[in-house]
Design a protein around this motif. Structure first.
Motif, PDB file in Angstrom:
ATOM      1  N   VAL A   1      -5.008  -3.848  12.317  1.00 51.94           N
ATOM      2  CA  VAL A   1      -3.356  -3.603  12.505  1.00 51.94           C
ATOM      3  C   VAL A   1      -3.478  -2.887  13.903  1.00 51.94           C
ATOM      4  O   VAL A   1      -3.536  -1.499  13.443  1.00 51.94           O
ATOM      5  N   VAL A   2      -2.375  -3.428  14.617  1.00 52.81           N
ATOM      6  CA  VAL A   2      -1.701  -2.598  15.761  1.00 52.81           C
ATOM      7  C   VAL A   2       0.074  -1.716  15.236  1.00 52.81           C
ATOM      8  O   VAL A   2       0.725  -3.192  14.986  1.00 52.81           O
TER       9      VAL A   2
ATOM     10  N   GLY B   1     -10.975  -1.560   6.965  1.00 55.18           N
ATOM     11  CA  GLY B   1      -9.421  -2.333   7.819  1.00 55.18           C
ATOM     12  C   GLY B   1      -9.614  -0.812   8.146  1.00 55.18           C
ATOM     13  O   GLY B   1     -10.004   0.381   8.012  1.00 55.18           O
ATOM     14  N   HIS B   2      -8.494  -0.937   9.390  1.00 60.39           N
ATOM     15  CA  HIS B   2      -8.314  -0.140  10.579  1.00 60.39           C
ATOM     16  C   HIS B   2      -7.320  -0.108  11.128  1.00 60.39           C
ATOM     17  O   HIS B   2      -7.061  -1.542  11.819  1.00 60.39           O
ATOM     18  N   VAL B   3      -6.823   1.158  11.110  1.00 60.49           N
ATOM     19  CA  VAL B   3      -4.813   1.165  12.246  1.00 60.49           C
ATOM     20  C   VAL B   3      -4.934   1.751  12.411  1.00 60.49           C
ATOM     21  O   VAL B   3      -5.119   2.868  12.738  1.00 60.49           O
TER      22      VAL B   3
ATOM     23  N   GLU C   1       5.584   8.480   9.388  1.00 60.82           N
ATOM     24  CA  GLU C   1       5.657   8.445   8.101  1.00 60.82           C
ATOM     25  C   GLU C   1       4.142   6.946   7.679  1.00 60.82           C
ATOM     26  O   GLU C   1       3.977   7.067   6.700  1.00 60.82           O
ATOM     27  N   ALA C   2       4.205   6.208   8.454  1.00 61.83           N
ATOM     28  CA  ALA C   2       3.290   4.869   8.251  1.00 61.83           C
ATOM     29  C   ALA C   2       1.541   5.451   8.782  1.00 61.83           C
ATOM     30  O   ALA C   2       1.198   5.159   7.654  1.00 61.83           O
TER      31      ALA C   2
ATOM     32  N   GLY D   1       7.819   1.073   6.185  1.00 58.33           N
ATOM     33  CA  GLY D   1       8.289  -0.701   5.655  1.00 58.33           C
ATOM     34  C   GLY D   1       6.226  -1.485   6.560  1.00 58.33           C
ATOM     35  O   GLY D   1       5.976  -2.388   6.085  1.00 58.33           O
ATOM     36  N   ALA D   2       5.554  -0.816   7.501  1.00 60.96           N
ATOM     37  CA  ALA D   2       5.385  -1.164   8.713  1.00 60.96           C
ATOM     38  C   ALA D   2       3.836  -1.086   7.536  1.00 60.96           C
ATOM     39  O   ALA D   2       2.935  -1.937   7.596  1.00 60.96           O
ATOM     40  N   ALA D   3       3.872   0.493   7.190  1.00 63.79           N
ATOM     41  CA  ALA D   3       2.267   0.487   6.884  1.00 63.79           C
ATOM     42  C   ALA D   3       1.948   0.051   5.789  1.00 63.79           C
ATOM     43  O   ALA D   3       1.272  -0.100   5.574  1.00 63.79           O
ATOM     44  N   ALA D   4       3.639  -0.250   4.989  1.00 71.22           N
ATOM     45  CA  ALA D   4       3.101  -1.483   3.681  1.00 71.22           C
ATOM     46  C   ALA D   4       2.520  -2.498   4.279  1.00 71.22           C
ATOM     47  O   ALA D   4       1.847  -3.752   3.636  1.00 71.22           O
ATOM     48  N   ALA D   5       3.510  -3.032   5.143  1.00 67.89           N
ATOM     49  CA  ALA D   5       2.465  -4.715   5.110  1.00 67.89           C
ATOM     50  C   ALA D   5       1.478  -4.640   5.892  1.00 67.89           C
ATOM     51  O   ALA D   5       1.232  -5.679   6.058  1.00 67.89           O
ATOM     52  N   ALA D   6       0.933  -2.919   7.143  1.00 63.53           N
ATOM     53  CA  ALA D   6      -0.388  -3.205   7.438  1.00 63.53           C
ATOM     54  C   ALA D   6      -1.463  -3.422   6.613  1.00 63.53           C
ATOM     55  O   ALA D   6      -2.430  -4.345   6.481  1.00 63.53           O
ATOM     56  N   ALA D   7      -0.791  -3.102   5.372  1.00 55.91           N
ATOM     57  CA  ALA D   7      -1.887  -2.718   4.221  1.00 55.91           C
ATOM     58  C   ALA D   7      -1.886  -4.401   3.962  1.00 55.91           C
ATOM     59  O   ALA D   7      -3.096  -4.580   3.375  1.00 55.91           O
TER      60      ALA D   7
END
Length: 315
Positions: free
Chosen positions: A234-235, A179-181, A196-197, A297-303
């Protein structure tokens, strides 16, 4: 006594003679007292039955010593199994906690082990300095306001990641299976939330890149970065003010887009509410929206999106 002149003396009736006193009648003799009946002899008291001997008292079982109260439980109960249940470890929200509380929680999490990242978000510089004095191995990211202990990667996790990379390099299915964000910001002022993300994802072992200051006021800027953005699985788009950038990017890529509205803006932005409503009303369909300024929260959703893709590929 002499009578007044002309009055006659009244005649006094003669006094009747007093009867002579009768002699006392003789007293009747007293009847003799009946003799008292003899008292019946008292029955002898029955001897008291002997008391049954008391059973000896069973010895009292010794009281188990009371376990000492864990001082940590006076203010926190750590969810040590969260990573095994959800794939994401528990993360400490630092705002409102004292430095001593944060240090105690992070230290206990590190000592217990079993999770990749031991970290706290929303930690100001003063509190971070105090925590680092208590936990010398702690690392602080001032822009992101994230504090963490050195990440621990289990040997089996590293071996699995290496195997996935090898399959990708040799043309195996998936290619980018780790995965790559890409985290994109509309403006420079959005960087604290974006960082933070980014730091959160990096601590979770996710490959992540940051592209800053490509807001819609100059569309050529985001257009020039499209090749990099389109490489992501994911963006995450971080934008304040009018909050239009998530909708723009979502209309240009085929990957999940997570919008993070920020509190950046003038009065009518209402502390990020305007950007939040813009993201929720995005014209491009499928935009995921998290809370205002919630980079974590955005980082958790992406993960989680990446984990779901990895699980489906494994099947």
């Amino acid at each position: 006594m002499e009578a007044d002149d002309g009055a006659e003396a009244a005649e006094v009736d003669p006094v009747d003679p007093v009867d002579p006193v009768d002699p006392l009648d003789p007293v009747d003799p007293v009847d003799p007292v009946d003799p008292v009946d003899p008292v019946d002899p008292v029955d002898p008291v029955d001897p008291v039955d002997p008391v049954d001997p008391v059973d000896p008292v069973d010895p009292v079982d010794p009281v188990d010593p009371v376990d000492p109260v864990d001082p940590l439980e006076q203010f926190a109960r750590i969810d040590h199994t969260r990573q095994s249940r959800t794939g994401m470890p528990e993360v400490v929200y630092g705002e409102g906690k004292s430095a001593q509380q944060m240090a105690s929680i992070l230290g206990a999490m590190e000592q217990r082990g079993g999770q990749r990242a031991v970290m706290a978000t929303r930690v100001d510089a003063e509190a971070a300095q105090q925590v680092c004095s208590l936990l010398p191995s702690a690392v602080y990211h001032p822009l992101a306001r994230v504090l963490h202990l050195p990440p621990v990667v289990a040997e089996e996790e590293e071996a699995a990641a290496a195997e996935r990379r090898e399959e990708g390099e040799s043309g195996g299915a998936g290619g980018r299976r780790d995965g790559h964000v890409v985290v994109v910001t509309a403006g420079t002022t959005d960087l604290p939330v974006a960082e933070e993300a980014r730091v959160t994802l990096a601590l979770m072992g996710v490959q992540v890149a940051l592209i800053a200051d490509v807001g819609v006021a100059g569309l050529h800027r985001v257009i020039s970065q499209l090749p990099r953005i389109r490489q992501a699985d994911v963006v995450i788009v971080v934008a304040g003010m009018d909050g239009a950038l998530p909708s723009v990017i979502s209309g240009l890529v085929d990957t999940p887009v997570i919008a993070v509205p920020t509190s950046v803006g003038y009065g009518a932005s209402f502390g990020g509410v305007a950007a939040l409503l813009a993201a929720l009303n995005a014209c491009a369909p499928g935009v995921t929206v998290v809370n205002i300024d919630n980079g974590f929260g955005a980082a958790a959703a992406a993960a989680r999106i990446l984990m779901a893709g990895r699980a489906s590929t494994a099947k």
